[in-house]
Design a protein around this motif. Structure first.
Motif, PDB file in Angstrom:
ATOM      1  N   ALA A 452       0.830  -1.198   0.000  1.00 10.63           N
ATOM      2  CA  ALA A 452       0.000   0.000   0.000  1.00 10.63           C
ATOM      3  C   ALA A 452       0.873   1.260   0.000  1.00 10.63           C
ATOM      4  O   ALA A 452       0.611   2.217  -0.745  1.00 10.63           O
ATOM      5  N   LEU A 453       1.922   1.274   0.817  1.00 13.84           N
ATOM      6  CA  LEU A 453       2.825   2.430   0.863  1.00 13.84           C
ATOM      7  C   LEU A 453       3.605   2.558  -0.454  1.00 13.84           C
ATOM      8  O   LEU A 453       3.815   3.670  -0.954  1.00 13.84           O
ATOM      9  N   ALA A 454       3.992   1.425  -1.010  1.00 11.24           N
ATOM     10  CA  ALA A 454       4.711   1.455  -2.285  1.00 11.24           C
ATOM     11  C   ALA A 454       3.826   2.017  -3.398  1.00 11.24           C
ATOM     12  O   ALA A 454       4.319   2.691  -4.315  1.00 11.24           O
ATOM     13  N   ALA A 455       2.528   1.768  -3.321  1.00 14.23           N
ATOM     14  CA  ALA A 455       1.607   2.313  -4.323  1.00 14.23           C
ATOM     15  C   ALA A 455       1.589   3.843  -4.263  1.00 14.23           C
ATOM     16  O   ALA A 455       1.491   4.511  -5.305  1.00 14.23           O
ATOM     17  N   LEU A 456       1.677   4.416  -3.067  1.00 15.97           N
ATOM     18  CA  LEU A 456       1.751   5.875  -2.931  1.00 15.97           C
ATOM     19  C   LEU A 456       3.047   6.411  -3.542  1.00 15.97           C
ATOM     20  O   LEU A 456       3.048   7.435  -4.233  1.00 15.97           O
ATOM     21  N   ARG A 457       4.145   5.714  -3.276  1.00 10.87           N
ATOM     22  CA  ARG A 457       5.427   6.124  -3.849  1.00 10.87           C
ATOM     23  C   ARG A 457       5.382   6.076  -5.379  1.00 10.87           C
ATOM     24  O   ARG A 457       5.854   6.995  -6.069  1.00 10.87           O
ATOM     25  N   ASP A 458       4.803   4.999  -5.927  1.00 11.10           N
ATOM     26  CA  ASP A 458       4.735   4.852  -7.379  1.00 11.10           C
ATOM     27  C   ASP A 458       3.831   5.910  -8.005  1.00 11.10           C
ATOM     28  O   ASP A 458       4.089   6.382  -9.122  1.00 11.10           O
TER      29      ASP A 458
END
Length: 699
Positions: A452-458
Motif C-alpha cells: 500500500a505504501l509502495a503504491a503511494l510512492r509509485d
C-alpha cells in the motif's frame, strides 16, 4: 448527420491531436453540438473524449469551467480528471452522476428546500429497509433485505413509484424476492421512514436535483449559464433516472457528447438500457456519429475470440455491431482448460500465475475474473499457498487502510513546511518514516502494508512525470481528491474480481474461471432470452479485459471427488479449437451442445430460442402441461425457497417447472435432460421432484 470528414476546425492544435487515429481525430475535432461515439472495447475512448474536451477548450469553443463530464464510477471520473490535467485542462468537472448531483443539490438547497440539509444514507440503508420489512411482516434476514434493496433501487432508477411497482414488475417480468404487492409495501414504508428522518439515499440525490432544475426556473438558468458543454462516458449504462437528470441539465441545448458500446451493456438488472445510445441519432438528426473499432488493447488472437463470442449474440441492434480490429502484434492463442473439480481449477490457475510471474509479468498485471463473488475464496486460498500477493476488488477501501491514513497524515505535515524540491525523494523520505523499506517483507499482513505504501510512492513517480511542477503540497492535494473520489493508485498483487467489477479495467493476463453452465450464464437467467444475452455481453466484457494472455477454464464438479455432471458454458461452443479434448464434456452430459439441432417434440421443427429448447417444443405448439402437477411443483418450490431462505428462482425458474410439468420425467436421466437441471439441482431436489411426478403427490 454531419460529414465527419469536414468537421475539423482550422484552429486545431496539431500537437494535441498527434497520435490519434483518423476516427479518434474526427471525434476529437467534431464541432460543438451532438456527437455520438460508438467505441468498442480497447479502442481508446477515454483518450478520445479527453482530447475532445482539450481541443474545445484550446480552440476557445468553451471555457474549461463550463465543461461537465460524467461517468459511472469514481475511478473512471478520477481517470478523466488525471488525463485532462496532463493535457493542460484545469477546471473541467469530471464526476459520477451522483457526485455531480450531490454538489449541485448542496449549492441550491437553501433556495429550493431551505433549512438544514438532509444527511446522506451511506451505511445504514439496510437498517431502514429492515424496519420497513418488519412493518410489512416480511423476513428481516440480510439476504432478503439486500434483494429488497435491489428492487427498490431498480424501481427508483426506472422512475417507478411504489404504487406503480406491481404493474411494472409484471410488465418487465422481474424475478421479485417477494410478491410484487409486498415489495411495493416495503418500498412505500422505506420512503416514509427515510423522509420522516430527513435522510436521502443516492437515488434521491438525482431526484431532488431534477426537481430543483425542472421546478425552479432561476435555478435552471443559473446552472445552464455555468455549464455549457456535457460529456457522458459509458452511455450504454444510463438509467431512465440518469437520463432525466441529463435532460434537465441540457434544457433545450444540444451541446452533448456521448460515448458508449451497446455490446458492453451489463447493468440491465439495475435499470440501465442502451436505448438512449442507440436512439441518439434519431433524437439528434444532425448528430455526428463516429465508430471506433481499432483495438489497441488486445492481441489479434484475443480480439478474434471476442468478436466470435459477441457475434453469436441474437437480436443485436445495428448500432451495436462493432467489429474490433486488433492493432497489436500477434500473441499466444487463448488457452481453454477443463478440470475435474473447482479446487483443481483454482490450484492450476495459481500455478500458471506463478509461471507468468517467473516469466516477468507483474502481479498487478494479472487478474482472475469470476461471475459471483463467492468464487473468490478458492482462488484466495490457492494464491496464498503459492505465496502470491493478491487483492480482492471490492474489499477494504484503499484510503481506509490504517497505514494509508497514517501516511497521508505524515505527508500533509511534511507538505505544510515543505521547501521547493523534487517530489519523488520528498515522498520517499516521508514514507520511509512510516514503514516503507527498500525491500518488501516476506509476506502476510506486513507485505500488504508495504504494498500500500509502495503504491503511494509509485503514484508520486507517475505524477512527477506527467504533471509539470508537481510538488509535495500538490501531491497531498491529489491524494485528498482521490480519497474523496475513491480513486486508489495501483497496488501490487494479482487482482481477484467479479466480471461486473472488472468493467473498465485491463490486464496483461486474464483468467476467466468457472465457465460452467449455471454460473456463466448464471442459473437464474435460464429461460429468459434477454437475460441470457446480457450474460453473453458480460462474458464478452471479461474476454476484452485481456491484453495478451487469456485463459478460459471450467470444472465438471464443484467439489473434489464430486459427480462430474456439469457442462461447460454454452458461450464456449464455437470458440474452442477443433479437436480440443474438452469436446468430451458434451458427450459426458448426453448432449451434443448448442451446435446440434434440437427439434420440437410436437411438430419436429428445429428449436432455437432458449425457452423453446427448455420446453422441448415450439412456443406456438400446444402445451401438454399437467396443470395439477404444475401447481404442486409451485407450492413445493415456494416451501423449499422459504426453508432455504432464497428467492424461488434459485430453486427452479418458472420455465423449468413448466418443462417438468410438460415432460413428466420418470427418472434422473430424463430429469437432467431438461435444460437448467444440472448435477447440483439433481442432487439437491431430484428425488423430491421425481417423487411428485411419479406418485402424483407431494414428496
Amino acid at each position: 448527420m454531419r460529414d465527419v470528414r469536414t468537421a475539423a476546425d482550422s484552429r486545431t492544435d496539431t500537437g494535441l491531436l498527434d497520435g490519434l487515429d483518423p476516427e479518434q481525430r474526427a471525434a476529437a475535432t467534431a464541432p460543438r453540438g451532438p456527437v455520438c461515439v460508438l467505441a468498442g472495447a480497447g479502442t481508446g475512448k477515454t483518450r478520445t473524449i479527453t482530447h475532445r474536451i482539450a481541443h474545445l477548450v484550446r480552440g476557445g469553443h468553451v471555457a474549461a469551467g463550463q465543461v461537465l463530464a460524467v461517468t459511472f464510477t469514481s475511478r473512471a471520473a478520477g481517470e478523466l480528471r488525471s488525463r485532462l490535467r496532463a493535457l493542460g485542462v484545469e477546471g473541467a468537472q469530471a464526476r459520477t452522476f451522483h457526485a455531480a448531483a450531490l454538489r449541485q443539490l448542496r449549492y441550491f438547497w437553501p433556495r429550493v428546500v431551505g433549512g438544514p440539509q438532509w444527511d446522506l444514507i451511506e451505511n445504514n440503508k439496510l437498517r431502514l429497509i429492515g424496519q420497513a420489512a418488519h412493518r410489512t411482516g416480511l423476513s428481516t434476514e440480510v439476504e432478503v433485505l439486500r434483494d429488497l434493496a435491489g428492487e427498490i433501487e431498480w424501481a427508483k432508477a426506472s422512475l417507478i413509484v411504489p404504487d406503480d411497482y406491481p404493474a411494472a414488475a409484471a410488465r418487465r417480468q422481474r424475478d421479485t424476492p417477494e410478491p410484487p404487492t409486498r415489495v411495493a409495501a416495503v418500498y412505500r414504508q422505506y420512503e416514509e421512514l427515510k423522509n420522516s428522518a430527513r435522510l436521502l439515499d443516492f437515488d434521491d440525490l438525482l431526484l431532488h436535483t431534477i426537481a430543483a432544475l425542472e421546478e425552479h426556473r432561476a435555478v435552471a438558468e443559473e446552472f445552464r449559464d455555468r455549464y455549457r458543454c456535457f460529456v457522458v462516458d459509458e452511455y450504454q449504462d444510463v438509467t431512465p433516472l440518469q437520463q432525466r437528470l441529463l435532460d434537465a441539465w441540457l434544457g433545450e441545448r444540444d451541446d452533448l457528447t456521448v460515448v458508449g458500446d451497446a455490446n458492453q451493456t451489463i447493468y440491465s438488472f439495475g435499470g440501465a438500457s442502451p436505448r438512449p445510445l442507440l436512439e441518439f441519432p434519431r433524437r439528434f438528426p444532425e448528430a455526428t456519429v463516429i465508430r471506433l473499432e481499432r483495438d489497441y488493447r488486445s492481441t489479434p488472437q484475443v480480439v478474434a475470440l471476442a468478436n466470435s463470442a459477441i457475434g453469436a449474440a441474437r437480436g443485436r441492434p445495428a448500432g451495436s455491431r462493432l467489429r474490433l480490429v486488433g492493432q497489436r502484434p500477434d500473441g499466444p492463442p487463448p488457452r481453454f482448460v477443463e478440470f475435474d473439480d473447482e479446487p483443481a481449477e483454482a490450484a492450476a490457475t495459481a500455478a500458471r500465475i506463478r509461471d507468468l510471474l517467473d516469466a516477468g509479468v507483474a502481479a498487478s498485471e494479472i487478474a482472475v475474473l469470476y461471475r459471483v463473488n463467492a468464487q473468490s475464496e478458492a482462488y484466495e486460498q490457492a494464491l496464498a499457498e503459492q505465496d502470491i500477493p493478491y487483492l480482492v476488488r471490492g474489499g477494504e477501501r484503499f484510503f481506509a487502510r490504517t497505514e494509508v491514513r497514517q501516511a497521508m497524515v505524515a505527508l500533509r505535515t511534511a507538505a505544510s513546511r515543505a521547501e521547493p524540491g523534487e517530489l519523488v525523494p520528498a515522498v520517499g523520505a516521508v514514507l520511509g518514516q512510516v514503514g516503507l523499506t527498500e525491500q518488501p517483507p516476506a509476506g502476510g499482513s506486513a507485505r500488504e502494508r508495504w504494498d500500500a505504501l509502495a503504491a503511494l510512492r509509485d503514484l508520486a513517480d507517475e505524477l512527477s512525470r506527467t504533471v509539470p511542477d508537481m510538488d509535495l503540497p500538490g501531491f497531498v492535494a491529489e491524494l485528498d481528491q482521490r480519497a474523496a473520489a475513491q480513486h486508489p493508485p495501483t497496488v501490487a498483487g494479482v487482482t481477484l474480481a467479479s466480471l461486473h467489477a472488472a468493467k473498465g479495467l485491463e490486464w496483461d493476463a486474464v483468467f476467466l474461471v468457472g465457465l460452467a453452465e449455471g454460473t456463466v450464464p448464471i442459473q437464474r437467467a435460464d429461460g429468459d432470452e434477454q437475460a441470457i444475452e446480457e450474460e453473453r455481453r458480460l462474458f464478452y466484457v471479461g474476454l476484452t479485459r485481456a491484453r495478451e494472455h487469456l485463459t478460459l477454464s471450467w470444472s465438471l464438479s464443484r467439489t473434489a471427488g464430486g459427480r462430474r455432471h456439469r457442462r461447460r458454458s454454452r458461450f464456449l461452443y464455437g470458440l474452442l479449437p477443433e479437436n480440443h479434448p474438452a469436446s468430451r464434456v458434451a458427450r459426458a452430459s448426453g448432449s451434443s451442445g448448442p451446435r446440434a439441432k434440437v427439434r420440437c417434440r410436437v411438430c419436429g421443427s428445429s428449436l432455437m430460442a432458449t425457452i423453446e429448447i427448455k420446453l422441448g417444443r415450439c412456443e406456438g405448439c400446444p402445451s401438454t402441461v399437467d396443470e395439477e402437477l404444475l401447481e404442486r411443483l409451485r407450492g413445493w418450490r415456494g416451501a423449499r425457497a422459504r426453508e432455504l431462505k432464497v428467492p424461488v428462482y434459485v430453486v427452479f425458474t418458472d420455465a423449468t417447472l413448466m418443462a417438468i410439468a410438460e415432460q413428466r420425467p420418470t427418472d434422473e436421466r430424463e430429469l437432467v435432460a431438461i435444460a437448467g437441471i444440472g448435477a447440483t439441482k439433481l442432487e439437491r431436489f431430484g428425488s423430491e421432484v421425481l417423487a411428485m411426478v411419479n406418485s402424483g403427490t407431494p414428496a
